[in-house]
Design a protein around this motif. Structure first.
Motif, short mmCIF file in Angstrom:
data_model
loop_
_atom_site.label_atom_id
_atom_site.label_comp_id
_atom_site.label_asym_id
_atom_site.label_seq_id
_atom_site.Cartn_x
_atom_site.Cartn_y
_atom_site.Cartn_z
N LYS A 27 2.22 7.79 6.20
CA LYS A 27 1.09 7.00 5.69
C LYS A 27 0.73 5.87 6.64
O LYS A 27 -0.44 5.58 6.87
CB LYS A 27 1.42 6.42 4.31
CG LYS A 27 1.26 7.44 3.20
CD LYS A 27 1.48 6.83 1.83
CE LYS A 27 1.58 7.96 0.80
NZ LYS A 27 2.03 7.51 -0.51
N ALA A 28 1.76 5.19 7.16
CA ALA A 28 1.52 4.09 8.09
C ALA A 28 0.80 4.62 9.33
O ALA A 28 -0.17 4.01 9.81
CB ALA A 28 2.85 3.43 8.47
N SER B 215 0.86 -1.19 0.00
CA SER B 215 0.00 0.00 0.00
C SER B 215 0.89 1.24 0.00
O SER B 215 2.08 1.17 0.33
CB SER B 215 -0.93 0.00 1.22
OG SER B 215 -0.16 -0.09 2.40
N GLY B 216 0.31 2.38 -0.38
CA GLY B 216 1.03 3.65 -0.34
C GLY B 216 2.24 3.71 -1.25
O GLY B 216 3.22 4.40 -0.96
N GLU B 217 2.19 3.00 -2.38
CA GLU B 217 3.34 2.92 -3.28
C GLU B 217 3.81 4.31 -3.73
O GLU B 217 3.01 5.18 -4.03
CB GLU B 217 2.93 2.08 -4.49
CG GLU B 217 4.06 1.33 -5.13
CD GLU B 217 3.56 0.26 -6.11
OE1 GLU B 217 2.45 -0.29 -5.88
OE2 GLU B 217 4.26 0.01 -7.09
N VAL B 218 5.12 4.51 -3.77
CA VAL B 218 5.72 5.77 -4.21
C VAL B 218 6.78 5.48 -5.27
O VAL B 218 7.59 4.56 -5.10
CB VAL B 218 6.46 6.46 -3.02
CG1 VAL B 218 7.10 7.77 -3.47
CG2 VAL B 218 5.52 6.69 -1.85
N VAL B 219 6.76 6.25 -6.35
CA VAL B 219 7.87 6.19 -7.32
C VAL B 219 8.49 7.58 -7.38
O VAL B 219 7.77 8.57 -7.58
CB VAL B 219 7.38 5.78 -8.73
CG1 VAL B 219 8.57 5.66 -9.68
CG2 VAL B 219 6.60 4.48 -8.68
N ARG B 220 9.77 7.69 -7.19
CA ARG B 220 10.42 9.00 -7.16
C ARG B 220 11.69 8.94 -8.02
O ARG B 220 12.59 8.11 -7.76
CB ARG B 220 10.77 9.36 -5.71
CG ARG B 220 11.21 10.79 -5.49
CD ARG B 220 10.03 11.76 -5.45
NE ARG B 220 9.24 11.62 -4.23
CZ ARG B 220 9.59 12.18 -3.06
NH1 ARG B 220 10.65 12.95 -2.96
NH2 ARG B 220 8.84 11.99 -1.99
N GLY B 221 11.77 9.77 -9.04
CA GLY B 221 12.97 9.83 -9.87
C GLY B 221 14.10 10.53 -9.13
O GLY B 221 13.86 11.29 -8.20
N SER C 250 -1.12 7.11 9.54
CA SER C 250 -2.51 7.50 9.24
C SER C 250 -3.46 6.30 9.28
O SER C 250 -4.66 6.47 9.41
CB SER C 250 -2.57 8.19 7.87
OG SER C 250 -2.44 7.23 6.85
N VAL C 251 -2.90 5.07 9.12
CA VAL C 251 -3.77 3.89 9.28
C VAL C 251 -3.45 3.18 10.59
O VAL C 251 -3.70 1.98 10.75
CB VAL C 251 -3.64 2.91 8.08
CG1 VAL C 251 -4.20 3.54 6.82
CG2 VAL C 251 -2.20 2.47 7.86
N LYS C 252 -2.88 3.95 11.53
CA LYS C 252 -2.62 3.45 12.89
C LYS C 252 -1.68 2.24 12.92
O LYS C 252 -1.86 1.29 13.70
CB LYS C 252 -3.94 3.06 13.60
CG LYS C 252 -5.03 4.12 13.53
CD LYS C 252 -5.14 4.85 14.85
CE LYS C 252 -6.34 5.81 14.89
NZ LYS C 252 -6.08 7.08 14.15
N LYS C 253 -0.70 2.25 12.01
CA LYS C 253 0.32 1.19 12.03
C LYS C 253 1.68 1.85 12.28
O LYS C 253 1.88 3.02 11.93
CB LYS C 253 0.39 0.47 10.67
CG LYS C 253 -0.89 -0.21 10.25
CD LYS C 253 -0.91 -1.64 10.72
CE LYS C 253 -2.14 -2.36 10.19
NZ LYS C 253 -2.28 -3.71 10.76
N SER C 254 2.57 1.09 12.87
CA SER C 254 3.92 1.63 12.98
C SER C 254 4.86 0.76 12.16
O SER C 254 4.61 -0.42 11.96
CB SER C 254 4.36 1.65 14.45
OG SER C 254 4.64 0.33 14.85
N VAL C 255 5.90 1.37 11.64
CA VAL C 255 6.90 0.60 10.90
C VAL C 255 8.26 0.78 11.57
O VAL C 255 8.63 1.89 11.96
CB VAL C 255 7.00 1.02 9.41
CG1 VAL C 255 5.79 0.56 8.63
CG2 VAL C 255 7.18 2.52 9.26
#
Lengths: 308, 308
Positions: free
Chosen positions: A53-54, A24-30, A56-61
């Motif tokens: 993002k994590a 989820s929350g995939e990011v592509v950055r050049g 905001s869905v109440k998860k921690s990484v």
């Protein structure tokens, strides 16, 4: 939940990955790969937005998995003289990111990432010996042997993409040699082959488009490319004895143009030694675009079935 | 003391082998390989004479190690459709000999025998990942990976000698394909190459003799052969990462004619990835003639360091 990062030669591709391998929350950055310090800055920014993002869905990484192009020393967390990251030299990338973020970082090569993604949630689930072959600018090859990532003798890595397969390739490879698999089976090789046969093309996409439009020369090019790729995969099979070969990378989006030919030539090469054919054959990856993120995330998982 | 037997396509080569890997009472016996029953008879006769020899020095032998050309199923003791033993089909050779002699029989492939001989008392002692490449009628390759014989995924065997390395070989191989390593690096290939270049030769010995006599064409043939062999060993190194490659088989007696060239071309191919070169290089076996007997005997040893 962990963060998976695929650091390519032109893009950083990252996402949040859950325990089931879902992104989820995939990011592509050049980014501009000529400065490794810029990359670290861009990467830290990407990581910070994924942590938000994590939250905001109440998860921690707390963990980051990172796959990079080129040789890595996983024991010491080093990225070593990556061909596609010119001038970087030896970078202690694991500790640099870990120090800047306070998070655990798990590093590996991007070809390993691809094969781990297949092992975890892809076509190689439950199998013991298999390979993932990434067809892009080069040919990347990740190998799992008896349930463990195979890193070659002395854990120095392997170079399946540079096996010499022809007297003369389409061009001299960055590896220094002529006729290696990368010069015959990569997206780069496909373009060179088409140009050599007179097609006015600049990219693999152009060649695939012409073949999809039934241009006769483009179809010939695809046939020759299929034949070359079949020979490469045959060579791999003779040495490894894989249960399946999974194809991924940019070219796999156009697999209907070459996969039938590859399978036909591949089967023909095994005549008389059919028992050596991979029983599950040659298959396309389900995630040509983000295997790297999934495989990177798998590096962080403690209950991995496939050993590193 | 055990008996080691190397069952070749034209000769049975056997001897008594002690715990230090020393051979005594060596026997070479020709046979007609078209009848497998004749072979068993000749083999039983050889075994009986070796048992007598052991008795004469007050030793008893209870175990036989046997290596054979072609695929074997070591778990079930089967020799399976050996190319060089036409018409044999699937032979339960382990139990046939065990039943006839009342002795324990340990079976394996002859390429495995060669690499085990190197592991035990040859150039690979104490190492973990290495290969023995036998240059004879064909190209045999035995591989030890992380201290264990490598039999390929699913234990189906490997076929390093049939990797495709050229668009077009010197002849179509018995494997069905063109341009595989066996068609460029075997003794058979050396003869074909010499004949193609106009030399009036019938055997590898003839070619080696002409080269030793400084015949200019024969020297050219040796150079091209060295180049081909260097490319094959380079391919092997990229995939396996061996610590050493040991050359054995009939051609090794003439190694001074090709080894310097092989080493030169081999080193050149690694330019830019020197870290992948086998640190102990390419070496000649100390026992080109009887590695099979020694390796077969090693199969019987209970305190083997190298696993099967």
């Amino acid at each position: 939940m962990v963060i998976g990062v695929d650091l390519g030669a032109t893009n950083i591709h990252a996402g949040l990955v859950d325990e089931e391998g879902r992104i989820s929350g995939e990011v592509v950055r050049g980014y501009d790969c000529t400065s490794k310090h810029d990359v670290i800055e861009v990467l830290l920014d990407v990581l910070s937005s994924l942590k938000d993002k994590a939250r905001s869905v109440k998860k921690s990484v707390k963990k980051i998995g990172l796959v990079c192009p080129g040789p890595v020393d996983i024991d010491n967390g080093l990225l070593i003289n990556a061909t596609n990251l010119p001038g970087w030299g030896v970078v202690p990338i694991r500790d640099m990111i870990s120090d800047a973020t306070g998070m655990d970082v798990h590093l590996d090569n991007d070809a390993v990432g691809a094969v781990l993604a297949e092992a975890w949630v892809g076509k190689a689930r439950g199998l013991n010996t298999f390979m993932a072959v990434t067809l892009g600018t080069g040919v990347g090859t990740g190998v799992v042997l008896d349930g463990k990532v195979f890193r070659g003798g002395r854990r120095k890595g392997t170079e399946w993409g540079h096996l010499i397969m022809s007297n003369k390739g389409l061009y001299r490879c960055a590896c220094g040699n002529d006729g290696c698999i990368e010069t015959m089976c990569s997206a780069t090789a496909l373009v060179r082959l088409a140009q050599k046969k007179g097609l006015n093309v600049l990219s693999a996409k152009d060649v695939c488009k012409a073949a999809a439009d039934k241009d006769i020369i483009a179809l010939e090019v695809m046939d020759e490319f299929s034949y070359n790729l079949a020979r490469a995969l045959y060579n791999y099979s003779l040495v490894l004895g894989p249960e399946i070969i999974v194809i991924c990378g940019g070219l796999s989006a156009s697999h209907e143009l070459f996969l039938p030919g590859v399978r036909k030539y591949f089967t023909g090469l095994f005549s008389g030694k059919e028992y050596m054919m991979p029983p599950m054959g040659i298959e396309m990856s389900r995630f040509p675009d983000n295997a790297g993120i999934i495989g990177a995330a798998y590096l962080c998982m403690e209950d991995r079935r496939i050993g590193l």
